[in-house]
Write a protein that holds these residues in place. Structure first.
Motif, PDB file in Angstrom:
ATOM      1  N   ARG A 191       0.690  -1.220  -0.113  1.00 58.64           N
ATOM      2  CA  ARG A 191      -0.206   0.020   0.013  1.00 58.64           C
ATOM      3  C   ARG A 191       0.967   1.174  -0.008  1.00 58.64           C
ATOM      4  N   PHE A 192       0.339   2.237  -0.122  1.00 56.72           N
ATOM      5  CA  PHE A 192       0.997   3.718  -0.228  1.00 56.72           C
ATOM      6  C   PHE A 192       1.623   3.711   1.281  1.00 56.72           C
ATOM      7  N   PRO A 193       2.644   4.515   1.428  1.00 58.00           N
ATOM      8  CA  PRO A 193       3.251   4.829   2.763  1.00 58.00           C
ATOM      9  C   PRO A 193       2.293   5.702   3.531  1.00 58.00           C
ATOM     10  N   ASP A 194       2.442   5.486   4.916  1.00 49.66           N
ATOM     11  CA  ASP A 194       1.318   6.056   5.806  1.00 49.66           C
ATOM     12  C   ASP A 194       1.176   7.647   5.559  1.00 49.66           C
ATOM     13  N   THR A 195       2.036   8.159   5.158  1.00 51.28           N
ATOM     14  CA  THR A 195       2.444   9.639   4.999  1.00 51.28           C
ATOM     15  C   THR A 195       2.124  10.090   3.891  1.00 51.28           C
ATOM     16  N   THR A 196       1.577   9.376   2.759  1.00 47.23           N
ATOM     17  CA  THR A 196       1.333   9.794   1.796  1.00 47.23           C
ATOM     18  C   THR A 196      -0.336  10.198   1.449  1.00 47.23           C
ATOM     19  N   GLU A 197      -0.628  11.294   1.042  1.00 45.16           N
ATOM     20  CA  GLU A 197      -2.139  11.815   0.952  1.00 45.16           C
ATOM     21  C   GLU A 197      -2.404  11.177  -0.505  1.00 45.16           C
ATOM     22  N   PHE A 198      -3.330  10.164  -0.543  1.00 45.94           N
ATOM     23  CA  PHE A 198      -4.052   9.894  -1.914  1.00 45.94           C
ATOM     24  C   PHE A 198      -5.544   9.884  -1.804  1.00 45.94           C
ATOM     25  N   GLY A 199      -6.193  10.036  -2.713  1.00 43.68           N
ATOM     26  CA  GLY A 199      -7.436   9.755  -3.062  1.00 43.68           C
ATOM     27  C   GLY A 199      -7.881   8.928  -4.158  1.00 43.68           C
ATOM     28  N   ILE A 200      -8.979   8.500  -4.253  1.00 45.12           N
ATOM     29  CA  ILE A 200      -9.538   7.665  -5.379  1.00 45.12           C
ATOM     30  C   ILE A 200     -10.958   8.173  -5.963  1.00 45.12           C
ATOM     31  N   ILE A 201     -10.951   7.989  -7.172  1.00 44.41           N
ATOM     32  CA  ILE A 201     -12.215   8.439  -8.107  1.00 44.41           C
ATOM     33  C   ILE A 201     -12.606   7.102  -8.698  1.00 44.41           C
ATOM     34  N   ASN A 202     -13.923   7.006  -8.487  1.00 41.17           N
ATOM     35  CA  ASN A 202     -14.635   5.655  -9.193  1.00 41.17           C
ATOM     36  C   ASN A 202     -15.578   6.518 -10.085  1.00 41.17           C
ATOM     37  N   THR A 203     -15.297   6.232 -11.543  1.00 35.21           N
ATOM     38  CA  THR A 203     -16.278   6.585 -12.380  1.00 35.21           C
ATOM     39  C   THR A 203     -17.196   5.442 -12.980  1.00 35.21           C
ATOM     40  N   HIS A 204     -18.369   5.887 -13.411  1.00 40.26           N
ATOM     41  CA  HIS A 204     -19.227   4.870 -13.705  1.00 40.26           C
ATOM     42  C   HIS A 204     -19.948   5.607 -15.017  1.00 40.26           C
ATOM     43  N   ASN A 205     -19.480   4.808 -16.011  1.00 33.84           N
ATOM     44  CA  ASN A 205     -19.945   5.046 -17.500  1.00 33.84           C
ATOM     45  C   ASN A 205     -21.473   4.821 -17.390  1.00 33.84           C
ATOM     46  N   ARG A 206     -22.296   5.726 -17.733  1.00 36.42           N
ATOM     47  CA  ARG A 206     -23.929   5.479 -17.972  1.00 36.42           C
ATOM     48  C   ARG A 206     -24.069   4.411 -18.880  1.00 36.42           C
ATOM     49  N   ILE A 207     -23.493   4.317 -20.250  1.00 39.59           N
ATOM     50  CA  ILE A 207     -23.743   3.413 -21.186  1.00 39.59           C
ATOM     51  C   ILE A 207     -23.523   2.136 -20.748  1.00 39.59           C
ATOM     52  N   ALA A 208     -22.089   1.933 -19.933  1.00 32.59           N
ATOM     53  CA  ALA A 208     -21.715   0.519 -19.347  1.00 32.59           C
ATOM     54  C   ALA A 208     -22.886   0.060 -18.452  1.00 32.59           C
ATOM     55  N   ASP A 209     -23.118   0.981 -17.579  1.00 26.69           N
ATOM     56  CA  ASP A 209     -24.063   0.728 -16.628  1.00 26.69           C
ATOM     57  C   ASP A 209     -25.421   0.052 -17.105  1.00 26.69           C
ATOM     58  N   MET A 210     -25.896   0.709 -18.065  1.00 23.17           N
ATOM     59  CA  MET A 210     -27.164   0.366 -18.822  1.00 23.17           C
ATOM     60  C   MET A 210     -27.001  -0.987 -19.415  1.00 23.17           C
ATOM     61  N   LEU A 211     -25.598  -1.155 -20.090  1.00 25.71           N
ATOM     62  CA  LEU A 211     -25.480  -2.491 -20.550  1.00 25.71           C
ATOM     63  C   LEU A 211     -25.405  -3.691 -19.696  1.00 25.71           C
ATOM     64  N   LYS A 212     -24.590  -3.278 -18.373  1.00 19.83           N
ATOM     65  CA  LYS A 212     -24.552  -4.354 -17.277  1.00 19.83           C
ATOM     66  C   LYS A 212     -26.039  -4.566 -16.834  1.00 19.83           C
ATOM     67  N   ASP A 213     -26.809  -3.616 -16.544  1.00 16.77           N
ATOM     68  CA  ASP A 213     -28.158  -3.860 -16.104  1.00 16.77           C
ATOM     69  C   ASP A 213     -29.044  -4.844 -16.812  1.00 16.77           C
ATOM     70  N   SER A 214     -28.790  -4.986 -18.366  1.00 17.90           N
ATOM     71  CA  SER A 214     -29.471  -5.902 -19.254  1.00 17.90           C
ATOM     72  C   SER A 214     -28.826  -7.080 -19.138  1.00 17.90           C
ATOM     73  N   LEU A 215     -27.852  -7.469 -18.523  1.00 15.92           N
ATOM     74  CA  LEU A 215     -27.088  -8.817 -18.578  1.00 15.92           C
ATOM     75  C   LEU A 215     -27.579  -9.653 -17.596  1.00 15.92           C
ATOM     76  N   PRO A 216     -27.503 -11.101 -17.706  1.00 15.49           N
ATOM     77  CA  PRO A 216     -27.745 -11.961 -16.692  1.00 15.49           C
ATOM     78  C   PRO A 216     -26.855 -11.704 -15.488  1.00 15.49           C
ATOM     79  N   ASP A 217     -26.988 -12.105 -14.187  1.00 15.37           N
ATOM     80  CA  ASP A 217     -26.039 -12.086 -13.070  1.00 15.37           C
ATOM     81  C   ASP A 217     -24.925 -12.599 -13.430  1.00 15.37           C
ATOM     82  N   ARG A 218     -24.676 -13.725 -14.089  1.00 18.12           N
ATOM     83  CA  ARG A 218     -23.503 -14.364 -14.105  1.00 18.12           C
ATOM     84  C   ARG A 218     -22.551 -13.663 -14.960  1.00 18.12           C
ATOM     85  N   TRP A 219     -23.060 -12.749 -15.837  1.00 14.37           N
ATOM     86  CA  TRP A 219     -22.089 -11.767 -16.720  1.00 14.37           C
ATOM     87  C   TRP A 219     -21.702 -10.547 -15.882  1.00 14.37           C
ATOM     88  N   ARG A 220     -22.676 -10.170 -15.087  1.00  9.14           N
ATOM     89  CA  ARG A 220     -22.066  -8.839 -14.484  1.00  9.14           C
ATOM     90  C   ARG A 220     -20.937  -8.762 -13.663  1.00  9.14           C
TER      91      ARG A 220
END
Length: 266
Positions: A191-220
């Motif tokens: 992991r990063f050293p304790d003194t390192t300041e880091f942040g995390i950005i999670n992006t959600h592509n709207r088109i990919a999310d719609m595709l994922k929602d249309s798939l069976p659970d085993r593919w998600r």
């Protein structure tokens, strides 16, 4: 890229080991040995009156099979915020992660004038920085580590890559780095050293999310899951929805990166 000066860069071919000098428009200015390219860069710096870089820099590392151009808008942001922006090309589909670390060490060791370096990463670039900061490198003696932003980092691996890692076709196109992203290997990356300041950005592509929602659970399960990017010690985390296939070009992502670099929060 193994040497960068004001967007001019000396590159080493990962197969032939030959060098070339590219200007800020990616036009080839010289070729041959590193020394020949370095001398050519010195001449060009005088001719084109290249000013010395700022003392604070931001290194930008692209995702698997990406390139520095995915950070074009991010580079403009970093420069407007008072940083020297170094968007690095590295052969992500040709070598495994630790080989990329050695390339980055060469680049950072050669940085002139820079006293502090921050990082903005996409995808496996986030894993690369974790390995980089865990290594006992010479550049750390002269350059302070600033803040780090990870965009969609597979900090706990990526299930799709695990399934593809045994595929010869996938290995042909994605290279050895894909095996480094197996969840069993990723959790062993320091992991990063304790003194390192880091942040995390999670992006959600709207088109990919719609595709994922249309798939069976085993593919998600092959899509990134909530928690895949989590890493203990993060100073801040944020979720961003976007229509762009390149989240690093999204205005909301760019603003969030700027805020974290300057203030330590999104």
């Amino acid at each position: 890229d193994i040497y960068v000066y004001q967007k001019w860069r000396i590159q080493r071919n990962c197969i032939t080991k030959h060098y070339r000098l590219l200007d800020n428009w990616d036009i080839r200015r010289a070729g041959g040995s590193f020394e020949q390219c370095s001398r050519a860069l010195t001449r060009c710096a005088e001719i084109f009156q290249l000013t010395p870089p700022k003392t604070k820099a931001v290194v930008l590392l692209h995702e698997l099979a990406g390139n520095k151009n995915q950070f074009n808008q991010m580079v403009k942001m970093a420069e407007s915020a008072g940083f020297s922006a170094i968007a690095v090309n590295y052969p992500s589909t040709r070598k495994e992660l630790r080989a990329h670390v050695r390339q980055l060490e060469l680049l950072l060791n050669s940085l002139e004038y820079v006293k502090e370096v921050s990082f903005i990463t996409a995808g496996i670039g986030g894993l690369l920085v974790r390995l980089l900061l865990a290594a006992d490198s010479q550049w750390k003696k002269k350059i302070k580590t600033g803040r780090i932003v990870q965009i969609d980092p597979p900090n706990r691996g990526f299930r799709l890559w695990e399934r593809l890692s045994d595929s010869k076709i996938a290995a042909l196109f994605l290279g050895p780095s894909i095996k480094s992203c197996d969840s069993h290997k990723v959790v062993k990356i320091p992991r990063f050293p304790d003194t390192t300041e880091f942040g995390i950005i999670n992006t959600h592509n709207r088109i990919a999310d719609m595709l994922k929602d249309s798939l069976p659970d085993r593919w998600r399960i092959f899509f990134p899951q909530i928690g895949d990017s989590f890493l203990p010690g993060a100073k801040d985390m944020i979720d961003i929805k976007t229509w762009k296939t390149n989240p690093a070009a999204d205005d909301k992502t760019i603003r969030a990166c700027k805020n974290f670099l300057l203030n330590g929060k999104f």
